[in-house]
Design a protein around this motif. Structure first.
Motif, PDB file in Angstrom:
ATOM      1  N   VAL A 102       0.841  -1.190   0.000  1.00 43.94           N
ATOM      2  CA  VAL A 102       0.000   0.000   0.000  1.00 43.94           C
ATOM      3  C   VAL A 102       0.884   1.251   0.000  1.00 43.94           C
ATOM      4  CG1 VAL A 102      -0.210   0.176   2.517  1.00 43.94           C
ATOM      5  CG2 VAL A 102      -2.058   1.010   1.043  1.00 43.94           C
ATOM      6  N   MET A 103       0.405   2.287  -0.701  1.00 47.09           N
ATOM      7  CA  MET A 103       1.172   3.521  -0.861  1.00 47.09           C
ATOM      8  C   MET A 103       0.349   4.702  -0.362  1.00 47.09           C
ATOM      9  SD  MET A 103       2.307   2.559  -4.755  1.00 47.09           S
ATOM     10  CE  MET A 103       2.911   4.185  -5.189  1.00 47.09           C
ATOM     11  N   THR A 104       1.008   5.827  -0.211  1.00 48.39           N
ATOM     12  CA  THR A 104       0.307   7.074   0.082  1.00 48.39           C
ATOM     13  C   THR A 104       0.121   7.831  -1.228  1.00 48.39           C
ATOM     14  OG1 THR A 104       2.405   8.199   0.517  1.00 48.39           O
ATOM     15  CG2 THR A 104       1.252   7.224   2.408  1.00 48.39           C
ATOM     16  N   PRO A 105      -0.918   8.647  -1.331  1.00 54.91           N
ATOM     17  CA  PRO A 105      -1.184   9.351  -2.596  1.00 54.91           C
ATOM     18  C   PRO A 105      -0.017  10.195  -3.079  1.00 54.91           C
ATOM     19  CG  PRO A 105      -3.068   9.535  -1.126  1.00 54.91           C
ATOM     20  CD  PRO A 105      -1.961   8.910  -0.327  1.00 54.91           C
ATOM     21  N   ASP A 106       0.766  10.740  -2.122  1.00 56.10           N
ATOM     22  CA  ASP A 106       1.860  11.616  -2.551  1.00 56.10           C
ATOM     23  C   ASP A 106       3.018  10.860  -3.179  1.00 56.10           C
ATOM     24  OD1 ASP A 106       2.938  10.450  -0.307  1.00 56.10           O
ATOM     25  OD2 ASP A 106       3.103  12.292   0.852  1.00 56.10           O
ATOM     26  N   ALA A 107       2.961   9.511  -3.178  1.00 61.00           N
ATOM     27  CA  ALA A 107       3.985   8.729  -3.884  1.00 61.00           C
ATOM     28  C   ALA A 107       3.736   8.719  -5.390  1.00 61.00           C
ATOM     29  CB  ALA A 107       4.027   7.301  -3.346  1.00 61.00           C
ATOM     30  N   ILE A 108       2.563   9.194  -5.794  1.00 63.32           N
ATOM     31  CA  ILE A 108       2.185   9.263  -7.203  1.00 63.32           C
ATOM     32  C   ILE A 108       2.301  10.702  -7.678  1.00 63.32           C
ATOM     33  CG2 ILE A 108       0.317   8.950  -8.866  1.00 63.32           C
ATOM     34  CD1 ILE A 108       1.409   6.326  -7.771  1.00 63.32           C
ATOM     35  N   SER A 109       3.053  10.914  -8.746  1.00 56.44           N
ATOM     36  CA  SER A 109       3.164  12.240  -9.363  1.00 56.44           C
ATOM     37  C   SER A 109       2.371  12.256 -10.668  1.00 56.44           C
ATOM     38  CB  SER A 109       4.633  12.583  -9.654  1.00 56.44           C
ATOM     39  OG  SER A 109       5.372  12.684  -8.455  1.00 56.44           O
ATOM     40  N   LEU A 110       1.739  13.384 -10.948  1.00 58.40           N
ATOM     41  CA  LEU A 110       0.948  13.537 -12.164  1.00 58.40           C
ATOM     42  C   LEU A 110       1.552  14.627 -13.031  1.00 58.40           C
ATOM     43  CD1 LEU A 110      -2.662  13.473 -10.658  1.00 58.40           C
ATOM     44  CD2 LEU A 110      -1.227  11.537 -11.339  1.00 58.40           C
ATOM     45  N   ARG A 111       1.621  14.350 -14.331  1.00 58.81           N
ATOM     46  CA  ARG A 111       2.101  15.334 -15.292  1.00 58.81           C
ATOM     47  C   ARG A 111       1.216  15.276 -16.532  1.00 58.81           C
ATOM     48  NH1 ARG A 111       4.581  16.197 -11.312  1.00 58.81           N
ATOM     49  NH2 ARG A 111       6.794  16.733 -11.069  1.00 58.81           N
ATOM     50  N   CYS A 112       1.303  16.306 -17.338  1.00 57.61           N
ATOM     51  CA  CYS A 112       0.523  16.367 -18.572  1.00 57.61           C
ATOM     52  C   CYS A 112       1.431  16.895 -19.676  1.00 57.61           C
ATOM     53  CB  CYS A 112      -0.682  17.277 -18.383  1.00 57.61           C
ATOM     54  SG  CYS A 112      -1.765  17.419 -19.812  1.00 57.61           S
ATOM     55  N   VAL A 113       1.409  16.240 -20.853  1.00 53.37           N
ATOM     56  CA  VAL A 113       2.220  16.691 -21.977  1.00 53.37           C
ATOM     57  C   VAL A 113       1.393  16.651 -23.250  1.00 53.37           C
ATOM     58  CG1 VAL A 113       4.380  15.872 -20.937  1.00 53.37           C
ATOM     59  CG2 VAL A 113       3.135  14.382 -22.519  1.00 53.37           C
ATOM     60  N   ASP A 114       1.750  17.504 -24.185  1.00 55.58           N
ATOM     61  CA  ASP A 114       1.184  17.470 -25.529  1.00 55.58           C
ATOM     62  C   ASP A 114       2.247  16.953 -26.489  1.00 55.58           C
ATOM     63  OD1 ASP A 114      -1.234  18.468 -24.731  1.00 55.58           O
ATOM     64  OD2 ASP A 114      -0.846  20.528 -25.366  1.00 55.58           O
ATOM     65  N   VAL A 115       1.871  15.985 -27.318  1.00 54.55           N
ATOM     66  CA  VAL A 115       2.807  15.433 -28.290  1.00 54.55           C
ATOM     67  C   VAL A 115       2.020  14.878 -29.468  1.00 54.55           C
ATOM     68  CG1 VAL A 115       2.861  13.232 -27.006  1.00 54.55           C
ATOM     69  CG2 VAL A 115       4.656  13.743 -28.675  1.00 54.55           C
ATOM     70  N   GLY A 116       2.434  15.242 -30.666  1.00 54.96           N
ATOM     71  CA  GLY A 116       1.810  14.701 -31.876  1.00 54.96           C
ATOM     72  C   GLY A 116       0.317  14.905 -31.951  1.00 54.96           C
ATOM     73  N   GLY A 117      -0.172  16.045 -31.453  1.00 57.16           N
ATOM     74  CA  GLY A 117      -1.599  16.320 -31.509  1.00 57.16           C
ATOM     75  C   GLY A 117      -2.411  15.603 -30.456  1.00 57.16           C
TER      76      GLY A 117
END
Length: 567
Positions: A102-117
């Motif tokens: 089991v993990m804590t939520p802060d062990a997960i990082s979220l990112r967003c990228v645009d590539v190839g449309g």
């Protein structure tokens, strides 16, 4: 005598190998158990594998390019088109089912990228958390495919990070998704599926109104489960029910993703359905709704068939949505559309048949009392996540689907009949064979076989069987000797074997014992027929049975010696 042997190294697909191959070679019962228990050293050597296990090939390469861009090089990076996957993952890794991982939520990082449309929503975490987070990729089945990764890598030089708004862990404030465009093959797939549903039906009038617009496409079979279950529980809140033994990812996913509760009825014989009906009556009396019921026909890996007509009547009485998954039997063999509200199929399996692409579908039954409401739900919520390149391959592969179905039926029937015939003969270690044509529920399956026609003169029982042995030692010896590809998959072009029950359901002692009451035994090997010559398949089975018989005899001698010493 020709005894088949895998023609590839450990962790590699059968030749001709391509980056898109989803079959692998993972030899040995002990090796499978070590992977089940989290041995990363074995996993790190695998080149080809079922893509829902983890991002592979171009999808993995794209993930690493994204991790480098956002300053998290070395992290596991899971790219999605769907913005919901960030919040889903952060919640999922905290669930009690993760046990020691089991993990804590802060062990997960979220990112967003645009590539190839395309806008990608990326989940990142430290590799040390792999065992706690890997099911977030495998269960929903909506991660980027290998071909999607290949397409977007061509534009990686122009990839840009998209800033997440404050509170970006909340799907409501994530940047707007782009999804992915459809191509001509998407409509071609819908038309192909409808064509198959219209072919040799039991009652033409009950399927005649089914049209391509009633078909919805997904990047995997599990994606069809994920999106369909989520949509239905919002449309009709209530308990989710699974009848019988179903694909392990479906089973484990629904345990964790049933916001109003879930219930499993493992037995689907008459007594089991009696218990289900009594429970339904009690739920109705207490004012509690059932959202939807999911059934595989036949079940995987037990291969038993439920009384579909009876379940259909119960759905009409109690108002729940009925989902039938016909993946194991296949469109070619059976005609279940008229008996269900939603027909669900993994197109990855025999529909594709070449083990080089993934996909899934659901078909809404136009005669269902829920059809109008369901059409509104799906037409308003469905977004395309199946890349054009994958749709192209699925459609091309399906052209010889019926010819392959005929051969898969023949090969599976020959192997199951041979193995069944050894029971009780001499030193045979075979205890039973679970195969639709050999089980007491055969008549329930036969009721829904399609009519014979020129393309498929003898509709059959599909490609899958489970062989149960007298002991784990015999099953292990058989599996270690068997010359089929040891790999998770079914309906492919080569014959596959997997110590499926041990691998999927035996790590947790409580789950192992519960599944045993449902007919899922650890001392077994699941076999999926391929397209090889029947004679070679039988010779290969004979060779492995000899090894299993020798192991069983050796076990008896050791037991006798131990007993003599104790005396």
């Amino acid at each position: 005598m020709v005894v088949l042997k895998p023609q590839s190294d450990f962790g590699h697909a059968p030749p001709p190998q391509t980056p898109y191959s989803i079959i692998t070679n993972l030899p040995g019962w002990d090796q499978a158990r070590s992977i089940r228990d989290g041995d990363m050293s074995a996993l790190s050597r695998i080149v080809h594998i079922y893509p829902r296990f983890a991002p592979t090939q171009f999808a993995a390469e794209l993930g690493q390019a994204i991790a480098q861009l956002v300053g998290m090089e070395g992290s596991v990076a899971l790219p999605y088109l769907n913005p919901d996957m960030g919040p889903y993952t952060r919640r999922h890794v905290t669930l009690a089912q993760r046990k020691e991982h089991v993990m804590t939520p802060d062990a997960i990082s979220l990112r967003c990228v645009d590539v190839g449309g395309h806008r990608l929503f990326v989940v990142l975490y430290d590799p040390k958390h792999m065992l706690g987070a890997m099911a977030t990729w495998s269960n929903p089945g909506i991660g980027l495919s290998i071909r999607a990764g290949e397409q977007l890598l061509k534009h990686v030089a122009t990839m840009q990070e998209v800033e997440l708004p404050i509170g970006g862990a909340d799907a409501d404030v994530m940047p707007a998704p782009t999804w992915t465009p459809e191509g001509p093959a998407h409509q071609g797939l819908r038309e192909r599926i409808v064509e198959l549903l219209h072919r040799a039906p039991l009652d033409p009038a009950r399927v005649a109104t089914c049209a391509p617009g009633d078909v919805y496409l997904y990047p995997t079979g599990m994606a069809a489960v994920f999106h369909t279950s989520n949509a239905l529980v919002r449309f009709r809140p209530g308990t989710i029910v699974v009848l019988g033994v179903v694909f392990h990812n479906t089973y484990h996913h629904l345990i964790e993703e049933s916001p109003h509760g879930w219930k499993h009825f493992g037995r689907v014989d008459e007594e089991g359905i009696d218990a289900f009906e009594s429970w339904l009556d009690q739920e109705t009396q207490n004012g509690r709704d059932v959202s939807h019921v999911l059934v595989e026909v036949p079940g995987n890996p037990t291969l038993d068939t439920v009384d579909v007509a009876r379940i259909k009547k119960l759905s009409e009485k109690h108002g729940f949505i009925l989902i039938l998954d016909d993946t194991v039997a296949g469109f070619g063999n059976v005609d279940f559309l008229a008996e269900t509200d939603v027909l669900l199929t993994s197109l990855t399996k025999s529909f594709s048949g070449l083990s080089n692409v993934m996909g899934g579908s659901i078909v809404l039954n136009p005669l269902s009392p829920h059809f109008s409401a369901l059409s509104s739900v799906f037409s308003s919520t469905h977004r395309n996540e199946l890349f054009i390149a994958d749709a192209d391959v699925l459609l091309a592969n399906s052209r010889d689907f019926l010819a392959r179905t005929r051969r898969l039926n023949r090969n599976a029937h020959a192997m199951a009949t041979f193995l069944h015939g050894t029971i009780g003969q001499g030193d045979s270690p075979v205890a039973s064979v679970q195969y639709p044509g050999l089980l007491p529920s055969k008549g329930l399956y036969d009721k829904y076989k399609r009519r014979s026609d020129k393309e498929l003169p003898e509709p059959g029982y599909g490609c899958l069987m489970t062989v149960n042995f007298a002991s784990v030692a015999a099953a292990k010896a058989f599996y270690d000797r068997l010359g089929f590809y040891p790999s998770p998959h079914l309906g492919g072009h080569v014959t596959l074997a997997l110590c499926y029950n041990m691998f999927m359901f035996s790590k947790n002692p409580e789950e192992r014992e519960y599944m045993r009451t449902c007919g899922v035994k650890e001392e077994s090997v699941r076999i999926s027929a391929g397209l090889e010559d029947v004679e070679d398949l039988i010779d290969t089975l004979k060779d492995a049975l000899d090894a299993a018989a020798a192991a069983a005899e050796e076990a008896k001698k050791k037991h006798a010696e131990t007993t003599a010493k104790d005396v």
